[in-house]
Motif scaffolding. Structure first.
Motif, PDB file in Angstrom:
ATOM      1  N   TYR A  88       0.866  -1.179   0.000  1.00 11.21           N
ATOM      2  CA  TYR A  88       0.000   0.000   0.000  1.00 11.21           C
ATOM      3  C   TYR A  88       0.897   1.222   0.000  1.00 11.21           C
ATOM      4  O   TYR A  88       1.558   1.532   0.985  1.00 11.21           O
ATOM      5  N   ASP A  89       0.913   1.936  -1.126  1.00 13.94           N
ATOM      6  CA  ASP A  89       1.875   3.021  -1.318  1.00 13.94           C
ATOM      7  C   ASP A  89       1.252   4.389  -1.072  1.00 13.94           C
ATOM      8  O   ASP A  89       0.338   4.805  -1.781  1.00 13.94           O
ATOM      9  N   ASN A  90       1.794   5.095  -0.072  1.00 13.68           N
ATOM     10  CA  ASN A  90       1.366   6.454   0.230  1.00 13.68           C
ATOM     11  C   ASN A  90       2.402   7.501  -0.164  1.00 13.68           C
ATOM     12  O   ASN A  90       2.123   8.700  -0.067  1.00 13.68           O
ATOM     13  N   VAL A  91       3.601   7.075  -0.578  1.00 13.35           N
ATOM     14  CA  VAL A  91       4.691   8.037  -0.749  1.00 13.35           C
ATOM     15  C   VAL A  91       5.438   7.940  -2.076  1.00 13.35           C
ATOM     16  O   VAL A  91       6.079   8.907  -2.506  1.00 13.35           O
TER      17      VAL A  91
ATOM     18  N   LEU B 163       8.549   2.712  -2.954  1.00 11.34           N
ATOM     19  CA  LEU B 163       7.972   1.975  -4.080  1.00 11.34           C
ATOM     20  C   LEU B 163       9.025   1.111  -4.746  1.00 11.34           C
ATOM     21  O   LEU B 163       8.779  -0.054  -5.091  1.00 11.34           O
ATOM     22  N   GLU B 164      10.211   1.657  -4.918  1.00 10.17           N
ATOM     23  CA  GLU B 164      11.303   0.896  -5.522  1.00 10.17           C
ATOM     24  C   GLU B 164      11.646  -0.330  -4.676  1.00 10.17           C
ATOM     25  O   GLU B 164      11.866  -1.434  -5.205  1.00 10.17           O
ATOM     26  N   ALA B 165      11.688  -0.150  -3.350  1.00 13.50           N
ATOM     27  CA  ALA B 165      11.976  -1.274  -2.459  1.00 13.50           C
ATOM     28  C   ALA B 165      10.902  -2.345  -2.561  1.00 13.50           C
ATOM     29  O   ALA B 165      11.198  -3.546  -2.622  1.00 13.50           O
ATOM     30  N   ALA B 166       9.639  -1.920  -2.594  1.00 12.28           N
ATOM     31  CA  ALA B 166       8.548  -2.882  -2.685  1.00 12.28           C
ATOM     32  C   ALA B 166       8.614  -3.679  -3.979  1.00 12.28           C
ATOM     33  O   ALA B 166       8.366  -4.895  -3.989  1.00 12.28           O
ATOM     34  N   LEU B 167       8.976  -3.035  -5.084  1.00 15.03           N
ATOM     35  CA  LEU B 167       9.081  -3.737  -6.363  1.00 15.03           C
ATOM     36  C   LEU B 167      10.151  -4.822  -6.326  1.00 15.03           C
ATOM     37  O   LEU B 167      10.025  -5.856  -6.997  1.00 15.03           O
ATOM     38  N   ASP B 168      11.197  -4.623  -5.542  1.00 10.39           N
ATOM     39  CA  ASP B 168      12.242  -5.627  -5.411  1.00 10.39           C
ATOM     40  C   ASP B 168      11.835  -6.773  -4.488  1.00 10.39           C
ATOM     41  O   ASP B 168      12.247  -7.917  -4.689  1.00 10.39           O
ATOM     42  N   VAL B 169      11.037  -6.487  -3.470  1.00  3.31           N
ATOM     43  CA  VAL B 169      10.736  -7.484  -2.437  1.00  3.31           C
ATOM     44  C   VAL B 169       9.388  -8.173  -2.663  1.00  3.31           C
ATOM     45  O   VAL B 169       9.128  -9.240  -2.101  1.00  3.31           O
ATOM     46  N   LEU B 170       8.535  -7.615  -3.488  1.00  2.26           N
ATOM     47  CA  LEU B 170       7.259  -8.266  -3.784  1.00  2.26           C
ATOM     48  C   LEU B 170       7.486  -9.652  -4.374  1.00  2.26           C
ATOM     49  O   LEU B 170       8.350  -9.855  -5.220  1.00  2.26           O
ATOM     50  N   SER B 171       6.690 -10.595  -3.925  1.00  2.00           N
ATOM     51  CA  SER B 171       6.735 -11.953  -4.469  1.00  2.00           C
ATOM     52  C   SER B 171       6.044 -11.986  -5.827  1.00  2.00           C
ATOM     53  O   SER B 171       5.294 -11.071  -6.198  1.00  2.00           O
TER      54      SER B 171
ATOM     55  N   ILE C  13       0.241  -3.893  -5.957  1.00  2.00           N
ATOM     56  CA  ILE C  13       0.491  -2.588  -5.358  1.00  2.00           C
ATOM     57  C   ILE C  13      -0.784  -1.767  -5.453  1.00  2.00           C
ATOM     58  O   ILE C  13      -1.411  -1.691  -6.517  1.00  2.00           O
ATOM     59  N   VAL C  14      -1.163  -1.156  -4.334  1.00  2.00           N
ATOM     60  CA  VAL C  14      -2.246  -0.181  -4.314  1.00  2.00           C
ATOM     61  C   VAL C  14      -1.596   1.198  -4.242  1.00  2.00           C
ATOM     62  O   VAL C  14      -0.892   1.508  -3.288  1.00  2.00           O
ATOM     63  N   MET C  15      -1.808   2.009  -5.265  1.00  5.36           N
ATOM     64  CA  MET C  15      -1.188   3.330  -5.345  1.00  5.36           C
ATOM     65  C   MET C  15      -2.168   4.374  -4.815  1.00  5.36           C
ATOM     66  O   MET C  15      -3.157   4.694  -5.464  1.00  5.36           O
ATOM     67  N   CYS C  16      -1.865   4.895  -3.625  1.00  6.28           N
ATOM     68  CA  CYS C  16      -2.743   5.875  -2.990  1.00  6.28           C
ATOM     69  C   CYS C  16      -2.190   7.293  -3.093  1.00  6.28           C
ATOM     70  O   CYS C  16      -2.939   8.251  -3.245  1.00  6.28           O
ATOM     71  N   GLY C  17      -0.852   7.445  -2.985  1.00  4.00           N
ATOM     72  CA  GLY C  17      -0.286   8.785  -3.006  1.00  4.00           C
ATOM     73  C   GLY C  17       1.197   8.750  -3.290  1.00  4.00           C
ATOM     74  O   GLY C  17       1.832   7.691  -3.296  1.00  4.00           O
ATOM     75  N   ALA C  18       1.764   9.943  -3.519  1.00  2.00           N
ATOM     76  CA  ALA C  18       3.197  10.083  -3.740  1.00  2.00           C
ATOM     77  C   ALA C  18       3.618  11.471  -3.284  1.00  2.00           C
ATOM     78  O   ALA C  18       2.914  12.445  -3.549  1.00  2.00           O
ATOM     79  N   VAL C  19       4.739  11.549  -2.590  1.00  2.00           N
ATOM     80  CA  VAL C  19       5.223  12.841  -2.118  1.00  2.00           C
ATOM     81  C   VAL C  19       5.793  13.621  -3.293  1.00  2.00           C
ATOM     82  O   VAL C  19       6.248  13.052  -4.289  1.00  2.00           O
ATOM     83  N   ALA C  20       5.751  14.950  -3.175  1.00  2.00           N
ATOM     84  CA  ALA C  20       6.256  15.809  -4.236  1.00  2.00           C
ATOM     85  C   ALA C  20       7.735  15.534  -4.493  1.00  2.00           C
ATOM     86  O   ALA C  20       8.517  15.373  -3.555  1.00  2.00           O
ATOM     87  N   GLY C  21       8.111  15.458  -5.757  1.00  2.00           N
ATOM     88  CA  GLY C  21       9.513  15.284  -6.109  1.00  2.00           C
ATOM     89  C   GLY C  21      10.010  13.861  -6.103  1.00  2.00           C
ATOM     90  O   GLY C  21      11.192  13.612  -6.373  1.00  2.00           O
ATOM     91  N   SER C  22       9.140  12.889  -5.796  1.00  2.79           N
ATOM     92  CA  SER C  22       9.591  11.500  -5.789  1.00  2.79           C
ATOM     93  C   SER C  22       9.898  11.042  -7.213  1.00  2.79           C
ATOM     94  O   SER C  22       9.166  11.330  -8.151  1.00  2.79           O
TER      95      SER C  22
END
Length: 369
Positions: free
Chosen positions: A248-251, A256-264, A269-278
């Protein structure tokens, strides 16, 4: 900023001055928070000002309401000096932002509302306003302080956002291993608790040792990560050696990059939000190799689910599985500092601004006593 103290799960910050509704030369006046300067980069309290303004007359089908609770959302920062989004118009100098709120009816010309009724709806950052009754939902009267706060947290907009994402979009199951970024924030703290209520294994990431402790000891997360302790991917691998199945991605960004590597394989992925400049993740190819899926959502498009949400979360609250996590700032003059605190990540849970009742017989209208 005023001195802070902690009461239960709520941190309180008090304003120093009296702000409320009053009559002046026969006119009703109130205080509102306006954008006074367009931020170049970081949003601070100095980008806002408090002004005294007239309150409109109450017309047929309308109610005059006093603010009781205002819930702040980080996503509003994207609209300061910019274009509108699905959640509202762009905000320019002199404009007054709006947020979800708990209000109290002070005068009514609508058949469904009486003086003293409490309701929820959108309201500008001001102590009083005239609103069409059709834009408000009544929630009764004489609610406790914590019940008022819950209407802006687990039972409010952030709770509905969290529930829609984790239950409807993510379809979380008891055998899932769920990773939640921004886990100590308004939405994230609800996601953690809702996933645990279903029976899933939950790993949360936050930005301080205090928040890590809150995640595991209060919200029930199985493991928690302080994002400042090292590389995001390595920290997540250590916390989830067998991988995760749902993120569940809020940032966005590094999480997100870490989750993509560790996801089985087959993870989601549920995309809820992203911080400015990410920055976009460097490992998008993992979607191909691992057959991953990612879905975003706009919560306002899912109002048909609100009844189911309220019924399920109310049941979890009655069972003691879910509770309100929030930071309370007291007084309309504290809105700028509260919003800056939210964006800095120095607050915990939902950031709420509380205002005392402005009904006759209540002293100190405009701020908590």
């Amino acid at each position: 900023m005023g001195a802070a103290d902690v009461r239960g799960l709520a941190k309180h910050v008090r304003g120093k001055r009296w702000w409320g509704m009053r009559r002046y030369a026969g006119r009703m006046r109130c205080h509102e928070v306006q954008l006074s300067e367009i931020p170049d980069d970081k949003v601070t309290a100095e980008h806002f000002m408090v002004a005294e303004v007239d309150v409109a007359e109450c017309g047929d089908g309308q109610v005059l309401v006093g603010l009781r609770r205002l819930g702040l959302n980080a996503g509003l920062a994207h609209r300061l000096g910019g274009e509108g989004t699905a959640y509202g118009p762009g905000i320019g100098i002199g404009d007054v932002p709006s947020s979800d709120a708990v209000v109290e009816v002070l005068e009514s010309r609508h058949g469904d509302f009486a003086v003293g009724d409490l309701a929820v709806g959108k309201m500008q950052w001001r102590t009083a306003a005239v609103i069409d009754g059709s834009e408000l939902t009544t929630i009764g009267a004489d609610l406790s302080e914590e019940e008022l706060n819950a209407r802006l947290t687990v039972l409010g907009h952030v709770g509905f956002t969290a529930w829609t994402g984790i239950m409807h979009v993510g379809q979380v199951q008891p055998d899932d291993v769920v990773y939640v970024s921004g886990a100590a924030g308004g939405v994230g703290s609800c996601v953690v608790q809702f996933a645990k209520a279903v029976g899933a294994t939950v790993i949360g990431v936050a930005g301080s040792a205090e928040k890590v402790k809150l995640l595991t000891e209060t919200m029930g997360a199985d493991r928690a990560i302080n994002r400042h302790d090292g590389d995001a991917t390595e920290l997540l691998r250590d916390a989830a050696p067998d991988g995760i199945s749902l993120y569940y991605d809020n940032v966005g960004g590094a999480q997100l990059e870490a989750a993509l590597d560790v996801l089985s394989d087959g993870g989601a992925i549920v995309m809820c939000g992203a911080v400015a400049g990410s920055e976009p993740p460097r490992n998008l190819r993992n979607f191909i190799h691992k057959e991953l899926t990612m879905q975003g959502f706009t919560v306002t498009e899912h109002e048909d689910l609100r009844g189911e949400f309220e019924e399920q979360v109310s049941g979890w609250m009655d069972e003691g599985k879910v509770q309100s996590i929030h930071t309370v700032f007291e007084g309309i003059d504290q809105v700028p500092a509260a919003f800056a605190s939210l964006l800095e990540g120095s607050s915990t849970g939902r950031v709420i601004v509380a205002v005392e009742s402005q009904l006759p017989g209540h002293s100190d209208p405009g701020r908590l006593r």
